[in-house]
Design a protein around this motif. Sequence first.
Motif, PDB file in Angstrom:
ATOM      1  N   VAL A  40       1.605  -1.094  -0.018  1.00 42.18           N
ATOM      2  CA  VAL A  40       0.135  -0.189  -0.536  1.00 42.18           C
ATOM      3  C   VAL A  40       0.856   0.940   0.053  1.00 42.18           C
ATOM      4  N   PHE A  41       0.815   2.071  -1.039  1.00 36.43           N
ATOM      5  CA  PHE A  41       1.632   3.262  -1.095  1.00 36.43           C
ATOM      6  C   PHE A  41       0.307   4.906  -0.670  1.00 36.43           C
ATOM      7  N   ILE A  42       1.452   5.637   0.099  1.00 37.30           N
ATOM      8  CA  ILE A  42       0.277   6.609  -0.004  1.00 37.30           C
ATOM      9  C   ILE A  42       0.930   7.659  -0.120  1.00 37.30           C
ATOM     10  N   MET A  43       0.548   8.466  -0.476  1.00 34.51           N
ATOM     11  CA  MET A  43       1.273  10.084  -1.270  1.00 34.51           C
ATOM     12  C   MET A  43       0.189  11.610  -1.254  1.00 34.51           C
ATOM     13  N   GLY A  44       1.227  12.851  -1.022  1.00 34.29           N
ATOM     14  CA  GLY A  44       0.696  14.370  -0.903  1.00 34.29           C
ATOM     15  C   GLY A  44       1.531  15.231  -0.301  1.00 34.29           C
ATOM     16  N   ASN A  45       0.964  16.026  -0.047  1.00 32.26           N
ATOM     17  CA  ASN A  45       1.778  17.789  -0.197  1.00 32.26           C
ATOM     18  C   ASN A  45       1.704  18.540   0.026  1.00 32.26           C
ATOM     19  N   PHE A  55      -1.305   8.272   7.376  1.00 32.28           N
ATOM     20  CA  PHE A  55      -1.490   7.107   7.661  1.00 32.28           C
ATOM     21  C   PHE A  55      -1.467   6.145   7.748  1.00 32.28           C
ATOM     22  N   VAL A  56       0.288   6.355   6.663  1.00 28.51           N
ATOM     23  CA  VAL A  56       0.885   5.089   7.231  1.00 28.51           C
ATOM     24  C   VAL A  56       1.628   4.516   8.633  1.00 28.51           C
ATOM     25  N   CYS A  57       1.723   5.500   9.275  1.00 30.67           N
ATOM     26  CA  CYS A  57       1.896   4.804  10.572  1.00 30.67           C
ATOM     27  C   CYS A  57       0.925   4.566  11.431  1.00 30.67           C
ATOM     28  N   ASP A  58      -0.400   4.515  11.277  1.00 33.22           N
ATOM     29  CA  ASP A  58      -2.092   4.231  11.804  1.00 33.22           C
ATOM     30  C   ASP A  58      -1.885   2.797  11.128  1.00 33.22           C
ATOM     31  N   LEU A  59      -2.047   2.548   9.258  1.00 38.64           N
ATOM     32  CA  LEU A  59      -1.991   1.704   9.071  1.00 38.64           C
ATOM     33  C   LEU A  59      -0.870   0.700   9.138  1.00 38.64           C
ATOM     34  N   ALA A  60       0.627   0.704   9.336  1.00 42.71           N
ATOM     35  CA  ALA A  60       1.282  -0.528  10.079  1.00 42.71           C
ATOM     36  C   ALA A  60       1.330  -0.876  11.110  1.00 42.71           C
ATOM     37  N   LYS A  61       0.812   0.470  12.066  1.00 44.70           N
ATOM     38  CA  LYS A  61       0.782  -0.251  13.380  1.00 44.70           C
ATOM     39  C   LYS A  61       0.156  -0.515  13.931  1.00 44.70           C
ATOM     40  N   ASN A  62      -1.034   0.361  14.097  1.00 41.27           N
ATOM     41  CA  ASN A  62      -2.374   0.441  14.666  1.00 41.27           C
ATOM     42  C   ASN A  62      -3.566  -1.272  14.251  1.00 41.27           C
ATOM     43  N   THR A  63      -3.172  -1.307  12.906  1.00 36.93           N
ATOM     44  CA  THR A  63      -4.009  -2.098  12.275  1.00 36.93           C
ATOM     45  C   THR A  63      -3.601  -3.473  12.819  1.00 36.93           C
ATOM     46  N   ARG A  64      -2.074  -4.138  13.777  1.00 39.31           N
ATOM     47  CA  ARG A  64      -1.930  -5.439  13.725  1.00 39.31           C
ATOM     48  C   ARG A  64      -2.590  -6.364  14.641  1.00 39.31           C
ATOM     49  N   ARG A  65      -2.441  -7.130  14.742  1.00 38.80           N
ATOM     50  CA  ARG A  65      -3.534  -8.089  15.263  1.00 38.80           C
ATOM     51  C   ARG A  65      -2.588  -9.713  15.139  1.00 38.80           C
ATOM     52  N   PRO A  66      -2.765 -10.457  16.311  1.00 32.16           N
ATOM     53  CA  PRO A  66      -2.387 -11.848  16.524  1.00 32.16           C
ATOM     54  C   PRO A  66      -2.932 -12.410  15.197  1.00 32.16           C
ATOM     55  N   GLY A  67      -2.021 -12.808  14.697  1.00 28.89           N
ATOM     56  CA  GLY A  67      -2.995 -13.819  14.029  1.00 28.89           C
ATOM     57  C   GLY A  67      -2.809 -13.707  12.582  1.00 28.89           C
ATOM     58  N   TRP A  68      -2.783 -12.375  12.457  1.00 28.70           N
ATOM     59  CA  TRP A  68      -3.242 -11.862  10.592  1.00 28.70           C
ATOM     60  C   TRP A  68      -1.943 -11.163  10.541  1.00 28.70           C
ATOM     61  N   PRO A  69      -1.875 -10.892   8.956  1.00 24.36           N
ATOM     62  CA  PRO A  69      -0.582 -10.289   8.434  1.00 24.36           C
ATOM     63  C   PRO A  69      -0.742  -8.960   8.306  1.00 24.36           C
ATOM     64  N   SER A  70       0.451  -8.214   8.868  1.00 20.89           N
ATOM     65  CA  SER A  70       0.270  -6.679   9.271  1.00 20.89           C
ATOM     66  C   SER A  70       0.453  -6.374   7.560  1.00 20.89           C
ATOM     67  N   PHE A  71       0.075  -4.831   7.696  1.00 22.45           N
ATOM     68  CA  PHE A  71       0.340  -3.908   6.587  1.00 22.45           C
ATOM     69  C   PHE A  71       1.381  -4.104   5.812  1.00 22.45           C
ATOM     70  N   ILE A  74       3.731   2.233   2.538  1.00 26.57           N
ATOM     71  CA  ILE A  74       5.002   2.412   2.285  1.00 26.57           C
ATOM     72  C   ILE A  74       4.697   3.892   1.972  1.00 26.57           C
ATOM     73  N   GLY A  75       4.986   5.038   3.334  1.00 24.96           N
ATOM     74  CA  GLY A  75       4.327   6.697   2.381  1.00 24.96           C
ATOM     75  C   GLY A  75       5.673   7.628   2.027  1.00 24.96           C
ATOM     76  N   LEU A  76       5.215   7.584   0.306  1.00 27.79           N
ATOM     77  CA  LEU A  76       6.442   8.374  -1.006  1.00 27.79           C
ATOM     78  C   LEU A  76       6.828   9.146  -0.438  1.00 27.79           C
TER      79      LEU A  76
END
Length: 396
Positions: A40-45, A55-71, A74-76
């Motif tokens: 997942v790539f995310i960008m803006g100015n 968004f990158v930080c929250d998607l990578a860290k705050n969605t982690r759950r045991p038994g699930w793959p992590s996101f 990548i922040g452009l």
Amino acid sequence: MEQINRYISELKHTLDLLPVEMIHQVVHLLHEARLHNRQVFIMGNGGSASTASHFVCDLAKNTRRPGWPSFRTIGLTDNIAMLTAYGNDEGYENIFSEQLANLVQEADIVIGISTSGNSANVLKAIDLANRMGAITIGFTGFDGGELSRLVQYHVHVPSNIIEQVEDVHLALEHMVCRALGNMAQPLVVIPAPVPVFTEKPAFKEARSYENRPDAYLPNGSAELMPALESLDILQNISREFAEKFDLHNLLRRILQLTLQSVGAASGSIVVLDNGGEIVDGALAYAGQVHSKEKDELQDIVEHGLAGWVVENRQAALVKSTRDDPRWLQRVWEQNEVYTSRSALSVPLMTQDRVVGVVTLVHPQAGRFTMEDLALLTAIAVTVSYSFNREVNSQPN
């Protein structure tokens, strides 16, 4: 102050007009990307760059759950050296597309955030992503600009006030990440049986919870039944490992439990050594689980869907076996009378190595859903976790 009250009132009005159904679609697209191990790539100015990083930080860290793959997100906007190098040498309009060209793959997700919808560097990157076969999503404001016409999925904030568009974009990323985290919660890796409900009846058939009474559920919530059944299967698998570690019989039993839980008609489970050769496995068809010789099982991982899963280290959901090139057509499937089927296949992983694969098949096309893939993913992680634990605990 009147200005403050007006700002709050306008912001409330904007929130009421958000495209909720489109937000739901974005959540499900990202949920599918997680299950398939896609990037997942995310960008803006400017302010949107800050939102992209958030968004990158929250998607990578705050969605982690045991038994699930992590996101794999990548922040452009975050590599200053790369941004300034491309900006200086290639032009500011290329700072995102040049990064993306080296990394994006088909079916990855690319999110562009632009209040105006007309940021040249975002547009150029989205255009490239479309040409590469990625899924493109745009967060915009004002009239949506060119970005609204270029992306495949458009989340529009209906406001001409830039501060409020940015406010809502940040709220949107929080909504999306919160929803993704909640979607993952019912499926948990359980290393040992855990009491979740104090009382529950014994169920004889899988996937028949729609007509069951819900009086014994907390708050009478029938929506918790899928989570209950998911926990049941994970607990049963963990219990099988805890009672006795006999790989051959264990694989047969796990396959049987998995077929019942997901509602499949046939399937296979195989375990691989470091060289990718079959260690053991089992096949299920015609209502029975069968043991097979290793050379018979080897064909499963050398050809077709299971082999693709092992090679690419990611899960696969096939809606129609007739239409998916990853599916190895057998002789009997080439008959015109033969109807297409649906299939799921998920790798078993220990640490960073594929140690096996589970494949399930249903005789009807389109039968399996993303929820079925999510459940099979959790089962695979539980099997991998327990398998790795038991193997490591065996005496040398």
